[in-house]
Design a protein around this motif. Structure first.
Motif, PDB file in Angstrom:
ATOM      1  N   ALA A  57     -33.400  19.824 -10.234  1.00  0.00           N
ATOM      2  CA  ALA A  57     -34.466  20.673 -10.576  1.00  0.00           C
ATOM      3  C   ALA A  57     -34.920  20.579 -12.131  1.00  0.00           C
ATOM      4  N   ARG A  58     -33.970  20.533 -12.870  1.00  0.00           N
ATOM      5  CA  ARG A  58     -34.517  20.483 -14.407  1.00  0.00           C
ATOM      6  C   ARG A  58     -35.370  19.131 -14.452  1.00  0.00           C
ATOM      7  N   ILE A  59     -35.099  18.159 -13.872  1.00  0.00           N
ATOM      8  CA  ILE A  59     -35.653  16.642 -14.150  1.00  0.00           C
ATOM      9  C   ILE A  59     -37.258  17.187 -13.208  1.00  0.00           C
ATOM     10  N   ALA A  60     -37.196  17.613 -12.091  1.00  0.00           N
ATOM     11  CA  ALA A  60     -38.442  17.922 -11.434  1.00  0.00           C
ATOM     12  C   ALA A  60     -39.374  18.737 -12.583  1.00  0.00           C
ATOM     13  N   ARG A  61     -38.657  19.660 -13.022  1.00  0.00           N
ATOM     14  CA  ARG A  61     -39.624  20.588 -14.116  1.00  0.00           C
ATOM     15  C   ARG A  61     -39.874  19.750 -15.190  1.00  0.00           C
ATOM     16  N   GLU A  62     -39.047  19.171 -15.880  1.00  0.00           N
ATOM     17  CA  GLU A  62     -39.659  18.512 -17.138  1.00  0.00           C
ATOM     18  C   GLU A  62     -40.355  17.224 -16.936  1.00  0.00           C
ATOM     19  N   SER A  63     -40.644  16.802 -15.651  1.00  0.00           N
ATOM     20  CA  SER A  63     -41.515  15.860 -15.320  1.00  0.00           C
ATOM     21  C   SER A  63     -42.805  16.301 -15.031  1.00  0.00           C
ATOM     22  N   ASP A  64     -43.044  17.391 -14.906  1.00  0.00           N
ATOM     23  CA  ASP A  64     -44.280  18.044 -14.349  1.00  0.00           C
ATOM     24  C   ASP A  64     -44.453  17.696 -13.186  1.00  0.00           C
ATOM     25  N   GLY A  65     -43.525  17.374 -12.072  1.00  0.00           N
ATOM     26  CA  GLY A  65     -43.522  17.119 -10.845  1.00  0.00           C
ATOM     27  C   GLY A  65     -43.528  15.843 -10.292  1.00  0.00           C
ATOM     28  N   ARG A  66     -43.419  15.003 -11.349  1.00  0.00           N
ATOM     29  CA  ARG A  66     -43.558  13.448 -11.020  1.00  0.00           C
ATOM     30  C   ARG A  66     -42.266  13.051 -10.194  1.00  0.00           C
ATOM     31  N   VAL A  67     -41.243  13.824 -10.464  1.00  0.00           N
ATOM     32  CA  VAL A  67     -39.937  13.492  -9.737  1.00  0.00           C
ATOM     33  C   VAL A  67     -40.044  14.623  -8.881  1.00  0.00           C
ATOM     34  N   ARG A  68     -40.049  14.461  -7.485  1.00  0.00           N
ATOM     35  CA  ARG A  68     -40.268  15.216  -6.484  1.00  0.00           C
ATOM     36  C   ARG A  68     -38.969  15.487  -5.699  1.00  0.00           C
ATOM     37  N   LEU A  69     -38.602  16.626  -5.386  1.00  0.00           N
ATOM     38  CA  LEU A  69     -37.436  16.798  -4.445  1.00  0.00           C
ATOM     39  C   LEU A  69     -37.261  16.979  -3.184  1.00  0.00           C
ATOM     40  N   GLY A  70     -36.480  16.546  -2.363  1.00  0.00           N
ATOM     41  CA  GLY A  70     -36.689  16.837  -1.131  1.00  0.00           C
ATOM     42  C   GLY A  70     -35.099  16.752  -0.394  1.00  0.00           C
TER      43      GLY A  70
END
Ligand SMILES: [Zn+2]
Length: 347
Positions: A57-70
């Motif tokens: 979740a932290r990476i998704a946030r810090e990447s401005d959404g460039r890492v997407r979670l599912g």
């Protein structure tokens, strides 16, 4: 334009990965600059499923959404089987970590790779993300991870590759010839369904092994193997062998790993074989279970493997490798004697 960008990519790989031992950090034989750039405590070496969720979740946030979670599905106990995705290019890759719950180190390496590919936003990163789409099933066996056990959690498990009262060996249930509805293992079903939905060109499965000596007396730090089943066609096997050589070169020269061939079997339920049968370039990477002071070295080895695979897929250099070079990867040597494991150096 393409060749100029490829040249930019090659130079950036060196910038991301090459860390001469002289500038190695105190944490190990050398942390990649890309990894060093990540926050030091993104995740622990033996993370719980909750810790994996927080780190992603932290990476998704810090990447401005460039890492997407599912999620790819749910474990028997209902835990999410987390998938993180980075990039939007046409070449699809799938990495899987920790199918065996007691083999954790691919998971922190994956978290670090997701950060390194998704958070920085240089020209090189944008170029890589335009060429590939990487999905990582991060900690494919969360129920096993919370128990520090190989198997999933299914007390009703029975038959081949089951431990009665405990669960199934997830990495024996990827047989693509078995109808998915007849597959008793939800974690394997989820990965198989993900494969069919996205048909990745490359699949790499990260595990851990015991401790072994090379013929020259050094300790093996990692082993790898491509599909060996006769059900995989020659082109897919060759692609797996090219992927093996790419990983061998990067792990040997950049991570300073001691890499051998893994003496694995031909059973088609093993992910390495199954995704080769389906046509992917498929590879198993086994990190040796080295002492605690080598854990950072092992995480970095897997990180280097991941970044080198992504880079080689993005610039397509993997497919120019002579697959026959895979035959030069040395065979794994004997097991380290138990009474020597405390003292033996890793490299
Ligand atoms: Zn394993």
């Amino acid at each position: 334009m393409r060749s100029r960008l490829a040249a930019v990519g090659a130079a950036a790989l060196a910038a991301v990965l090459l860390a001469p031992p002289a500038v190695a950090s105190a944490a190990g034989p050398g942390a990649a600059p890309g990894a060093d750039a990540a926050p030091a405590r993104l995740i622990s070496a033996h993370p719980s499923p909750e810790e994996v969720g927080r780190a992603l979740a932290r990476i998704a946030r810090e990447s401005d959404g460039r890492v997407r979670l599912g999620v790819a599905g749910r474990s028997n106990e209902g835990r999410p089987l987390r998938v993180a995705t980075v990039g939007h290019g046409p070449t699809r890759l799938l990495f899987v970590t920790q199918q065996h719950g007691d083999e954790p180190l691919g998971t922190p390496a994956a978290v670090r790779a997701l950060w390194a590919l998704g958070v920085p936003n240089t020209a090189w990163h944008r170029w890589v993300r335009s060429r590939v789409t990487l999905d990582i099933v991060v900690q494919a066996n969360p129920d096993g991870a919370v128990r520090d056990q190989r198997y999933n959690h299914d007390p009703s498990a029975s038959g081949d590759y089951a431990e009665p009262g405990v669960g199934y060996d997830i990495n024996r249930f990827h047989n693509p010839l078995t109808p998915i509805a007849d597959n008793p293992v939800p974690e394997s079903r989820a990965i198989l369904r993900w494969w069919h939905a996205h048909e990745p060109r490359i699949v790499v499965d990260y595990h851990m092994q015991g401790r072994y000596l090379q013929p020259d007396g050094r300790e093996t730090t990692a082993s790898m193997l491509w599909p060996t089943t006769t059900l995989a066609d020659a082109a897919a096997v060759d692609a797996g062998r090219q992927l093996a050589v790419r990983n061998y070169d990067a792990m040997t020269h950049i991570a300073r790993a001691n890499v051998t061939r893994y003496p694995g079997g031909d059973y088609e339920g093993i992910a390495r074989n199954a995704y080769g049968i389906l046509g992917s370039a498929s590879l198993l990477v086994e990190l040796s279970n080295l002492p605690p002071d080598q854990v950072e070295f092992q995480i970095r080895s897997a990180f280097v493997s991941m970044i080198a695979t992504v880079q080689g897929a993005a610039d397509r250099t993997i497919w120019r490798i002579d697959p026959a070079r895979a035959d030069t990867i040395p065979a794994r040597g004997p097991s380290l004697p138990d009474d020597a494991t405390a003292a033996a150096p890793a490299a």
